[in-house]
Enzyme design. Structure first.
Site, PDB file in Angstrom:
ATOM      1  N   GLU A   1       0.843  -1.190   0.000  1.00 19.67           N
ATOM      2  CA  GLU A   1       0.000   0.000   0.000  1.00 19.67           C
ATOM      3  C   GLU A   1       0.881   1.243   0.000  1.00 19.67           C
ATOM      4  O   GLU A   1       1.991   1.232   0.521  1.00 19.67           O
ATOM      5  CB  GLU A   1      -0.904   0.022   1.248  1.00 19.67           C
ATOM      6  CG  GLU A   1      -1.936  -1.094   1.261  1.00 19.67           C
ATOM      7  CD  GLU A   1      -2.978  -0.929   2.369  1.00 19.67           C
ATOM      8  OE1 GLU A   1      -3.009   0.117   3.044  1.00 19.67           O
ATOM      9  OE2 GLU A   1      -3.772  -1.867   2.545  1.00 19.67           O
TER      10      GLU A   1
ATOM     11  N   HIS B   1      -4.601   6.485   0.681  1.00 19.09           N
ATOM     12  CA  HIS B   1      -3.818   5.258   0.638  1.00 19.09           C
ATOM     13  C   HIS B   1      -4.417   4.356  -0.426  1.00 19.09           C
ATOM     14  O   HIS B   1      -5.453   4.664  -1.009  1.00 19.09           O
ATOM     15  CB  HIS B   1      -3.720   4.587   2.008  1.00 19.09           C
ATOM     16  CG  HIS B   1      -4.967   3.908   2.488  1.00 19.09           C
ATOM     17  ND1 HIS B   1      -6.047   4.605   2.974  1.00 19.09           N
ATOM     18  CD2 HIS B   1      -5.303   2.592   2.571  1.00 19.09           C
ATOM     19  CE1 HIS B   1      -6.989   3.746   3.334  1.00 19.09           C
ATOM     20  NE2 HIS B   1      -6.564   2.517   3.091  1.00 19.09           N
TER      21      HIS B   1
ATOM     22  N   HIS C   1      -5.424   0.376  -1.990  1.00 17.97           N
ATOM     23  CA  HIS C   1      -5.749  -1.033  -1.782  1.00 17.97           C
ATOM     24  C   HIS C   1      -5.324  -1.753  -3.057  1.00 17.97           C
ATOM     25  O   HIS C   1      -6.057  -1.730  -4.047  1.00 17.97           O
ATOM     26  CB  HIS C   1      -7.248  -1.220  -1.527  1.00 17.97           C
ATOM     27  CG  HIS C   1      -7.689  -0.793  -0.166  1.00 17.97           C
ATOM     28  ND1 HIS C   1      -9.005  -0.838   0.244  1.00 17.97           N
ATOM     29  CD2 HIS C   1      -6.982  -0.319   0.890  1.00 17.97           C
ATOM     30  CE1 HIS C   1      -9.083  -0.415   1.504  1.00 17.97           C
ATOM     31  NE2 HIS C   1      -7.875  -0.080   1.909  1.00 17.97           N
TER      32      HIS C   1
ATOM     33  N   ASP D   1      -8.675  -0.019   8.553  1.00 20.03           N
ATOM     34  CA  ASP D   1      -8.823   1.430   8.340  1.00 20.03           C
ATOM     35  C   ASP D   1      -9.771   2.022   9.378  1.00 20.03           C
ATOM     36  O   ASP D   1      -9.525   3.102   9.927  1.00 20.03           O
ATOM     37  CB  ASP D   1      -9.381   1.711   6.940  1.00 20.03           C
ATOM     38  CG  ASP D   1      -8.393   1.345   5.847  1.00 20.03           C
ATOM     39  OD1 ASP D   1      -7.186   1.346   6.109  1.00 20.03           O
ATOM     40  OD2 ASP D   1      -8.871   1.056   4.737  1.00 20.03           O
TER      41      ASP D   1
HETATM   42 ZN    ZN Z   1      -7.163   0.653   3.639  1.00 22.21          ZN
END
Ligand code: ZN
Length: 131
Positions: A22, A76, A78, A89
């Site tokens: 990530e 961010h 995935h 999260d």
């Molecule tokens: Zn996430």
């Protein structure tokens, strides 16, 4: 909400570079408007997590302030799952009243979604891409 096209492109590019890990960074802008994405290092030990490098966070925040921008949220990626807040999260979200952009690379083109975190829940926010 509007998000600058250049910011979305920067987020997607960062996500592709970091995959299969990530990526993460800050969203800079003003109320109702994300104008820029600022990369930060991800210091999470596991590739399926993100943790913004604290020094990067401080530096980017200072740079933004100098230029009259606020840190309005975080982004961010995935790499292999849909761009919706994961259990992790939800449990690790630490900034109430901030925006969270998640980019999902599982689809092509990548899917970008915007959420507002009110301190308890993530609420998806519609947005338009500008300039
Ligand atoms: Zn996430």
């Amino acid at each position: 909400m509007t998000i600058a096209g250049a910011a979305i492109e920067a987020i997607v590019a960062h996500a592709r570079e970091a995959a299969p890990a990530e990526c993460c960074g800050l969203l800079l802008g003003r109320l109702e408007q994300i104008v820029e994405a600022a990369r930060t290092r991800n210091i999470a030990a596991r590739p399926t997590r993100f943790e913004i490098d604290p020094q990067d966070h401080i530096d980017r925040r200072r740079d933004a302030r100098v230029r009259g921008l606020d840190v309005v949220g975080f982004y961010h990626s995935h790499p292999a799952s849909p761009p919706v807040p994961s259990e992790t999260d939800r449990s690790e979200a630490a900034y109430p009243n901030h925006l969270y952009v998640i980019v999902g690379l599982a689809s092509e083109p990548p899917e970008v979604r915007l959420f507002f975190f009110d301190g308890r829940n993530f609420r998806e926010e519609p947005f338009v891409t500008s300039g």
